[in-house]
Design a protein around this motif. Structure first.
Motif, PDB file in Angstrom:
ATOM      1  N   UNK A  10      32.040  18.833  10.403  1.00 23.65           N
ATOM      2  CA  UNK A  10      31.553  19.050   9.061  1.00 23.65           C
ATOM      3  C   UNK A  10      30.527  18.038   8.595  1.00 23.65           C
ATOM      4  N   UNK A  11      30.647  17.713   7.322  1.00 22.31           N
ATOM      5  CA  UNK A  11      29.655  16.911   6.634  1.00 22.31           C
ATOM      6  C   UNK A  11      30.331  15.705   5.990  1.00 22.31           C
ATOM      7  N   UNK A  12      29.718  14.529   6.140  1.00 19.60           N
ATOM      8  CA  UNK A  12      30.210  13.301   5.525  1.00 19.60           C
ATOM      9  C   UNK A  12      29.212  12.822   4.485  1.00 19.60           C
ATOM     10  N   UNK A  13      29.684  12.588   3.267  1.00 21.89           N
ATOM     11  CA  UNK A  13      28.851  12.047   2.193  1.00 21.89           C
ATOM     12  C   UNK A  13      29.211  10.577   2.008  1.00 21.89           C
ATOM     13  N   UNK A  14      28.238   9.707   2.161  1.00 19.84           N
ATOM     14  CA  UNK A  14      28.456   8.263   2.046  1.00 19.84           C
ATOM     15  C   UNK A  14      27.835   7.763   0.744  1.00 19.84           C
ATOM     16  N   UNK A  15      28.637   7.057  -0.055  1.00 20.43           N
ATOM     17  CA  UNK A  15      28.160   6.565  -1.351  1.00 20.43           C
ATOM     18  C   UNK A  15      28.409   5.067  -1.448  1.00 20.43           C
ATOM     19  N   UNK A  16      27.382   4.235  -1.354  1.00 22.88           N
ATOM     20  CA  UNK A  16      27.566   2.798  -1.583  1.00 22.88           C
ATOM     21  C   UNK A  16      27.670   2.557  -3.082  1.00 22.88           C
ATOM     22  N   UNK A  41      34.424  18.874   4.621  1.00 19.20           N
ATOM     23  CA  UNK A  41      33.586  17.895   3.929  1.00 19.20           C
ATOM     24  C   UNK A  41      34.441  16.678   3.606  1.00 19.20           C
ATOM     25  N   UNK A  42      33.905  15.503   3.867  1.00 18.64           N
ATOM     26  CA  UNK A  42      34.553  14.261   3.456  1.00 18.64           C
ATOM     27  C   UNK A  42      33.573  13.431   2.641  1.00 18.64           C
ATOM     28  N   UNK A  43      34.101  12.770   1.626  1.00 19.99           N
ATOM     29  CA  UNK A  43      33.303  11.880   0.791  1.00 19.99           C
ATOM     30  C   UNK A  43      33.864  10.474   0.964  1.00 19.99           C
ATOM     31  N   UNK A  44      32.997   9.531   1.280  1.00 21.05           N
ATOM     32  CA  UNK A  44      33.415   8.144   1.493  1.00 21.05           C
ATOM     33  C   UNK A  44      32.668   7.255   0.513  1.00 21.05           C
ATOM     34  N   UNK A  45      33.402   6.687  -0.433  1.00 23.24           N
ATOM     35  CA  UNK A  45      32.823   5.736  -1.378  1.00 23.24           C
ATOM     36  C   UNK A  45      33.046   4.332  -0.825  1.00 23.24           C
ATOM     37  N   UNK A  46      31.964   3.583  -0.673  1.00 23.18           N
ATOM     38  CA  UNK A  46      32.067   2.215  -0.164  1.00 23.18           C
ATOM     39  C   UNK A  46      31.820   1.260  -1.329  1.00 23.18           C
ATOM     40  N   UNK A  47      32.913   0.788  -1.941  1.00 30.36           N
ATOM     41  CA  UNK A  47      32.825  -0.154  -3.060  1.00 30.36           C
ATOM     42  C   UNK A  47      32.592  -1.543  -2.481  1.00 30.36           C
ATOM     43  N   UNK A  48      31.395  -2.084  -2.678  1.00 28.73           N
ATOM     44  CA  UNK A  48      31.038  -3.346  -2.024  1.00 28.73           C
ATOM     45  C   UNK A  48      30.782  -4.441  -3.053  1.00 28.73           C
ATOM     46  N   UNK A  49      31.573  -5.510  -2.952  1.00 29.15           N
ATOM     47  CA  UNK A  49      31.398  -6.664  -3.819  1.00 29.15           C
ATOM     48  C   UNK A  49      31.547  -6.368  -5.287  1.00 29.15           C
ATOM     49  N   UNK A  50      32.407  -5.452  -5.648  1.00 28.85           N
ATOM     50  CA  UNK A  50      32.527  -5.019  -7.049  1.00 28.85           C
ATOM     51  C   UNK A  50      33.327  -6.019  -7.890  1.00 28.85           C
ATOM     52  N   UNK A  51      32.882  -6.206  -9.122  1.00 27.46           N
ATOM     53  CA  UNK A  51      33.638  -6.994 -10.090  1.00 27.46           C
ATOM     54  C   UNK A  51      34.171  -6.119 -11.207  1.00 27.46           C
ATOM     55  N   UNK A  77      34.792  -3.405   0.287  1.00 27.78           N
ATOM     56  CA  UNK A  77      34.231  -4.537   1.007  1.00 27.78           C
ATOM     57  C   UNK A  77      34.125  -5.716   0.047  1.00 27.78           C
ATOM     58  N   UNK A  78      34.481  -6.892   0.515  1.00 28.02           N
ATOM     59  CA  UNK A  78      34.416  -8.081  -0.334  1.00 28.02           C
ATOM     60  C   UNK A  78      32.973  -8.471  -0.629  1.00 28.02           C
ATOM     61  N   UNK A  79      32.085  -8.206   0.316  1.00 26.79           N
ATOM     62  CA  UNK A  79      30.692  -8.623   0.175  1.00 26.79           C
ATOM     63  C   UNK A  79      29.835  -7.461  -0.300  1.00 26.79           C
ATOM     64  N   UNK A  80      28.970  -7.735  -1.273  1.00 26.98           N
ATOM     65  CA  UNK A  80      28.042  -6.717  -1.730  1.00 26.98           C
ATOM     66  C   UNK A  80      26.886  -6.546  -0.758  1.00 26.98           C
ATOM     67  N   UNK A  81      26.193  -5.426  -0.885  1.00 25.33           N
ATOM     68  CA  UNK A  81      25.043  -5.171  -0.018  1.00 25.33           C
ATOM     69  C   UNK A  81      25.022  -3.728   0.435  1.00 25.33           C
ATOM     70  N   UNK A  82      23.920  -3.048   0.159  1.00 22.55           N
ATOM     71  CA  UNK A  82      23.838  -1.620   0.458  1.00 22.55           C
ATOM     72  C   UNK A  82      23.834  -1.334   1.954  1.00 22.55           C
ATOM     73  N   UNK A  83      23.124  -2.156   2.724  1.00 15.93           N
ATOM     74  CA  UNK A  83      23.041  -1.891   4.159  1.00 15.93           C
ATOM     75  C   UNK A  83      24.392  -2.103   4.833  1.00 15.93           C
ATOM     76  N   UNK A  84      25.124  -3.120   4.393  1.00 15.29           N
ATOM     77  CA  UNK A  84      26.475  -3.300   4.903  1.00 15.29           C
ATOM     78  C   UNK A  84      27.376  -2.142   4.537  1.00 15.29           C
ATOM     79  N   UNK A  85      27.161  -1.594   3.348  1.00 12.96           N
ATOM     80  CA  UNK A  85      27.947  -0.428   2.925  1.00 12.96           C
ATOM     81  C   UNK A  85      27.626   0.785   3.792  1.00 12.96           C
ATOM     82  N   UNK A  86      26.348   0.985   4.097  1.00  9.51           N
ATOM     83  CA  UNK A  86      25.983   2.094   5.001  1.00  9.51           C
ATOM     84  C   UNK A  86      26.674   1.933   6.356  1.00  9.51           C
ATOM     85  N   UNK A  87      26.615   0.728   6.914  1.00 10.69           N
ATOM     86  CA  UNK A  87      27.229   0.491   8.218  1.00 10.69           C
ATOM     87  C   UNK A  87      28.736   0.747   8.189  1.00 10.69           C
ATOM     88  N   UNK A  88      29.410   0.259   7.140  1.00  8.20           N
ATOM     89  CA  UNK A  88      30.860   0.465   7.035  1.00  8.20           C
ATOM     90  C   UNK A  88      31.194   1.931   6.828  1.00  8.20           C
TER      91      UNK A  88
END
Length: 284
Positions: A10-16, A41-51, A77-88
């Motif tokens: 199927x389809x994966x939606x990635x949201x940093x 369909x799967x949706x993956x939210x990658x919450x990175x470095x959020x306060x 993810x403890x560390x913020x960063x869009x590219x790290x979120x894409x990779x994760x």
């Protein structure tokens, strides 16, 4: 990057999402209102470095997606960063089609299905929809946006900012995401113009509001494109040719106020004012 083992077609939606509590719920609601997509369909939210409570809000949408037979997962993810979120996100994704979606973008109901259909083949392909740039009424932003939409970047090819997608064959063209500013430019230029598909469905993308934020963010985007050109010069041959676009003077005659604001923003971008030491500066 994780490789699909073939079990999930199927389809994966990635949201940093970095401190996106004000925007993410509407983004997810729009996703959940999408038309049916062939396959899971799967949706993956990658919450990175959020306060803030971005991750909590995302998990609160889980039942709505489950009710329509889709899954929603939240990675923190403890560390913020869009590219790290894409990779994760990619490491966790199972879909044959990967959709990269910013948390402040609202997809129209047909967009996911059209992206899935466009990318269903085995050849490397990239796709996006038609951006509808929205403003909240600031007069500088309104006039700038109107003229910006006459530029070659907006009138030719597949811009892909805010949301873009590719199949696994296309994503195999590079390993992990490099540490760069302009991820959308890098992704787009990894495909030749004939490999990039524009589907007719739209999505809403909010323009930065106000003169100073416009200058900061558009400067950052210019720096990001120059960074891609410097680090990956071979990709520039895949850029769109804009030789058929209307000349600036014709566009300026048609919209003199828009041209004036556009030029003022562009000139200020190159001036030593309103600069930020933060290469990830955002306007909101």
């Amino acid at each position: 990057m994780a490789v699909n083992d073939g079990a999930f077609k199927g389809l994966s939606v990635l949201i940093p999402a970095h401190d996106e509590a004000d925007w993410l719920p509407a983004c997810l609601d729009a996703l959940c209102a999408s038309e049916p997509v062939a396959g899971p369909v799967e949706v993956i939210v990658v919450a990175n470095g959020c306060s803030d409570n971005t991750a909590e809000l995302a998990r609160g949408e889980t039942s709505a997606f489950e009710a329509r037979g889709w899954s929603l997962r939240v990675l923190e993810l403890a560390k913020g960063g869009k590219l790290g979120a894409w990779n994760a996100g990619e490491a966790a994704a199972l879909g044959n089609v990967l959709v990269y979606l910013d948390a402040d973008v609202l997809v129209s109901p047909p967009l996911l299905a059209q992206l899935a259909e466009a990318l269903a083949g085995g050849a490397p392909r990239y796709a996006s929809g038609v951006p509808q740039v929205t403003t909240s009424g600031n007069w500088v932003t309104r006039h700038y946006t109107r003229f910006w939409q006459t530029t070659g970047f907006m009138t030719h090819g597949v811009p892909g900012f805010g949301v873009f997608a590719m199949n696994r064959a296309g994503r195999a063209r590079w390993c992990v995401w490099p540490d760069i500013i302009s991820d959308d430019t890098f992704a787009r230029l990894n495909f030749r113009p004939e490999e990039r598909i524009s589907v007719p469905a739209t999505y809403a993308w909010p323009m930065i509001e106000g003169f100073a934020p416009l200058v900061r963010v558009r400067r950052r985007q210019d720096v990001g494109v120059a960074e891609v050109e410097q680090l990956f010069p071979h990709l520039m041959r895949n850029d769109d040719l804009h030789d058929q676009m209307r000349p600036f003077w014709r566009r300026a005659l048609a919209d003199p106020l828009g041209a004036l604001v556009f030029v003022a923003v562009r000139l200020t971008i190159h001036a030593p004012v309103l600069r930020s030491a933060n290469r990830w500066v955002r306007g909101r």
